[in-house]
Design an enzyme around this catalytic site. Structure first.
Site, PDB file in Angstrom:
ATOM      1  N   ALA A   1      66.490  -8.396 -12.876  1.00 16.36           N
ATOM      2  CA  ALA A   1      65.603  -9.485 -12.476  1.00 16.36           C
ATOM      3  C   ALA A   1      66.231 -10.302 -11.341  1.00 16.36           C
ATOM      4  CB  ALA A   1      65.341 -10.379 -13.683  1.00 16.36           C
TER       5      ALA A   1
ATOM      6  N   SER B   1      62.134  -4.540 -11.954  1.00 10.17           N
ATOM      7  CA  SER B   1      61.951  -5.397 -13.136  1.00 10.17           C
ATOM      8  C   SER B   1      60.606  -6.119 -13.114  1.00 10.17           C
ATOM      9  CB  SER B   1      63.071  -6.441 -13.173  1.00 10.17           C
ATOM     10  OG  SER B   1      62.806  -7.425 -14.148  1.00 10.17           O
TER      11      SER B   1
ATOM     12  N   TYR C   1      58.035  -5.659 -19.490  1.00 10.26           N
ATOM     13  CA  TYR C   1      58.185  -6.482 -20.694  1.00 10.26           C
ATOM     14  C   TYR C   1      56.777  -6.769 -21.202  1.00 10.26           C
ATOM     15  CZ  TYR C   1      63.149  -7.611 -19.835  1.00 10.26           C
ATOM     16  OH  TYR C   1      64.514  -7.555 -19.664  1.00 10.26           O
TER      17      TYR C   1
ATOM     18  N   THR D   1      61.141  -1.729 -21.784  1.00  4.71           N
ATOM     19  CA  THR D   1      62.411  -2.193 -22.357  1.00  4.71           C
ATOM     20  C   THR D   1      62.175  -2.636 -23.794  1.00  4.71           C
ATOM     21  OG1 THR D   1      63.210  -2.856 -20.189  1.00  4.71           O
ATOM     22  CG2 THR D   1      64.275  -3.889 -22.078  1.00  4.71           C
TER      23      THR D   1
ATOM     24  N   LYS E   1      63.573   2.204 -22.708  1.00  2.68           N
ATOM     25  CA  LYS E   1      64.914   1.733 -22.306  1.00  2.68           C
ATOM     26  C   LYS E   1      65.480   0.840 -23.402  1.00  2.68           C
ATOM     27  CE  LYS E   1      67.221  -0.956 -18.676  1.00  2.68           C
ATOM     28  NZ  LYS E   1      67.542  -2.250 -19.266  1.00  2.68           N
TER      29      LYS E   1
ATOM     30  N   HIS F   1      71.459  -2.942 -22.628  1.00  6.22           N
ATOM     31  CA  HIS F   1      71.078  -3.999 -21.689  1.00  6.22           C
ATOM     32  C   HIS F   1      72.332  -4.618 -21.050  1.00  6.22           C
ATOM     33  CE1 HIS F   1      67.112  -6.238 -21.088  1.00  6.22           C
ATOM     34  NE2 HIS F   1      67.909  -6.882 -20.263  1.00  6.22           N
TER      35      HIS F   1
HETATM   36  C1  LIG Z   1      71.490  -9.429 -13.550  1.00 10.60           C
HETATM   37  C2  LIG Z   1      70.853  -8.474 -14.490  1.00 10.60           C
HETATM   38  C3  LIG Z   1      69.493  -8.557 -14.720  1.00 10.60           C
HETATM   39  C4  LIG Z   1      68.871  -7.659 -15.564  1.00 10.60           C
HETATM   40  N1  LIG Z   1      67.509  -7.716 -15.715  1.00 10.60           N
HETATM   41  C5  LIG Z   1      66.888  -6.785 -16.475  1.00 10.60           C
HETATM   42  C6  LIG Z   1      65.484  -6.751 -16.558  1.00 10.60           C
HETATM   43  O1  LIG Z   1      64.784  -7.549 -15.957  1.00 10.60           O
HETATM   44  N2  LIG Z   1      64.924  -5.798 -17.339  1.00 10.60           N
HETATM   45  C7  LIG Z   1      65.661  -4.867 -18.019  1.00 10.60           C
HETATM   46  O2  LIG Z   1      65.101  -4.012 -18.714  1.00 10.60           O
HETATM   47  N3  LIG Z   1      67.009  -4.876 -17.941  1.00 10.60           N
HETATM   48  C8  LIG Z   1      67.625  -5.797 -17.192  1.00 10.60           C
HETATM   49  N4  LIG Z   1      68.994  -5.780 -17.091  1.00 10.60           N
HETATM   50  C9  LIG Z   1      69.774  -4.737 -17.783  1.00 10.60           C
HETATM   51  C10 LIG Z   1      70.005  -3.552 -16.849  1.00 10.60           C
HETATM   52  O3  LIG Z   1      68.797  -2.901 -16.571  1.00 10.60           O
HETATM   53  C11 LIG Z   1      70.991  -2.532 -17.444  1.00 10.60           C
HETATM   54  O4  LIG Z   1      70.511  -2.113 -18.700  1.00 10.60           O
HETATM   55  C12 LIG Z   1      72.391  -3.099 -17.596  1.00 10.60           C
HETATM   56  O5  LIG Z   1      72.748  -3.880 -16.477  1.00 10.60           O
HETATM   57  C13 LIG Z   1      73.434  -1.999 -17.791  1.00 10.60           C
HETATM   58  O6  LIG Z   1      73.414  -1.117 -16.725  1.00 10.60           O
HETATM   59  P1  LIG Z   1      74.518  -1.137 -15.549  1.00 10.60           P
HETATM   60  O7  LIG Z   1      75.795  -0.756 -16.211  1.00 10.60           O
HETATM   61  O8  LIG Z   1      74.019  -0.119 -14.582  1.00 10.60           O
HETATM   62  O9  LIG Z   1      74.530  -2.527 -15.004  1.00 10.60           O
HETATM   63  C14 LIG Z   1      69.635  -6.682 -16.241  1.00 10.60           C
HETATM   64  C15 LIG Z   1      71.010  -6.611 -16.012  1.00 10.60           C
HETATM   65  C16 LIG Z   1      71.612  -7.482 -15.151  1.00 10.60           C
HETATM   66  C17 LIG Z   1      73.100  -7.364 -14.924  1.00 10.60           C
END
Ligand SMILES: Cc1cc2nc3c(=O)[nH]c(=O)nc-3n(C[C@H](O)[C@H](O)[C@H](O)COP(=O)(O)O)c2cc1C
Length: 296
Positions: A85, A112, A140, A166, A241, A265
């Site tokens: 996000a 997102s 969502y 998600t 997810k 997440h």
């Molecule tokens: C800043 C940030 C914002 C995120 N926003 C969302 C989101 O809006 N929707 C979602 O399903 N996951 C969100 N996530 C989770 C990520 O999609 C992901 O599951 C998580 O960062 C782990 O993956 P990575 O190791 O590639 O960062 C967010 C993660 C971060 C770090």
């Protein structure tokens, strides 16, 4: 590092270090933090650090090929950028820059629901890329089902190739850094896809605005039966997810999911949840090749 204006980061940790110097405390903490004591956040990293390879020798590697296929789409590199996000907190181009970069690198991007650029703008940003971009939309489910349905319809019309639901965030994880910073979006920045309600609409002096948004706008009652509703109104393949167990993975396949993302997440939801890498083999074994499996 910071004193050298020509410093070029070589890896993600160096980018993170630079980000800590350039972003506001509130933005950096939002990007970097996990839920509660951040045990799962650390475990995710430790699981990768502890993972060891057993390389096989005397294999001809003069030609190397990392392409893969996901839901029928060819990727140059086996990666989709996870939905995140509020990307305009890092750069005014926000999700548009991410979409362009993903398309240029031949990897996918998951946009997102809580993006700061709209579904249509992001689709447009990578429209003329070659090879053709792979954009998925992350959903969502809001209490307002009309709003939820409209998001699905817009993603489908704009050419997104899958709907990524998600399932690990019926309520927002308690992120203490965001709470301490009273996380909110700077004025002028908004949820580009949500016109009827926005972050800050139910402002609380004690919580982050994101925590309050989840509490008031998202539907914490969703169960497997709601997948039927989603699929009845969505022409897009469904990706779940946030799956971390074999039994949920089997159920996801039975419910019609075409791919599963093994994820906690990024440790931002249930602190104490298993590191996603450690849940991967259980899920892969359970689905036995019937659907694509991703991990983050
Ligand atoms: C800043 C940030 C914002 C995120 N926003 C969302 C989101 O809006 N929707 C979602 O399903 N996951 C969100 N996530 C989770 C990520 O999609 C992901 O599951 C998580 O960062 C782990 O993956 P990575 O190791 O590639 O960062 C967010 C993660 C971060 C770090």
């Amino acid at each position: 590092m910071s004193n050298n204006p020509n410093f070029q980061p070589l890896n993600l940790l160096e980018y993170e270090s630079l980000a800590s110097q350039h972003l506001s405390q509130m933005a950096f903490d939002y990007y970097a933090s996990g839920a509660w004591d951040e045990v799962t956040l650390r475990d995710n990293r430790a699981a990768f650090d502890q993972f060891r390879l057993r390389p096989k020798m005397l294999v001809d590697v003069s030609k190397r090929n990392l392409t893969t296929t996901i839901l029928g789409h060819i990727l140059q590199f086996p990666l989709l950028i996870a939905p995140m996000a509020f990307q305009c907190l890092a750069n005014p181009e926000g999700e548009l820059a991410t979409a362009r970069a993903a398309a240029k690198a031949g990897v996918g991007m998951i946009l997102s629901t809580l993006a700061t650029k709209s579904i249509e703008e992001v689709a447009q940003a990578s429209l003329n890329s070659s090879p053709s971009p792979l954009n998925w939309f992350q959903l969502y489910i809001h209490r307002d089902r009309g709003l939820t349905q409209a998001l699905i319809e817009r993603a489908s019309s704009a050419g997104y190739k899958a709907l990524c639901l998600t399932v690990d965030a019926p309520l927002l994880g308690r992120r203490e850094r965001d709470q301490r910073n009273h996380f909110s979006l700077p004025s002028g920045m908004q949820l580009a896809n949500i016109s009827s309600s926005g972050l800050g609409i139910s402002h609380s002096d004690t919580e982050s605005d994101l925590f309050t948004y989840f509490a008031y706008q998202l539907d914490p009652s969703i169960t497997w039966k709601d997948l039927e509703w989603v699929q009845s109104i969505s022409p897009l393949p469904l990706v779940l997810k946030g799956i971390l167990r074999a039994d949920d993975a089997v159920r996801a396949v039975e419910a019609g999911a075409k791919a599963i993302i093994v994820s906690n997440h990024g440790g931002r939801q249930l602190d104490g949840a298993i590191a996603s890498l450690n849940a991967l083999s259980e899920v892969v074994d359970a689905v036995a090749g019937s659907v694509d499996v991703l991990v983050d």
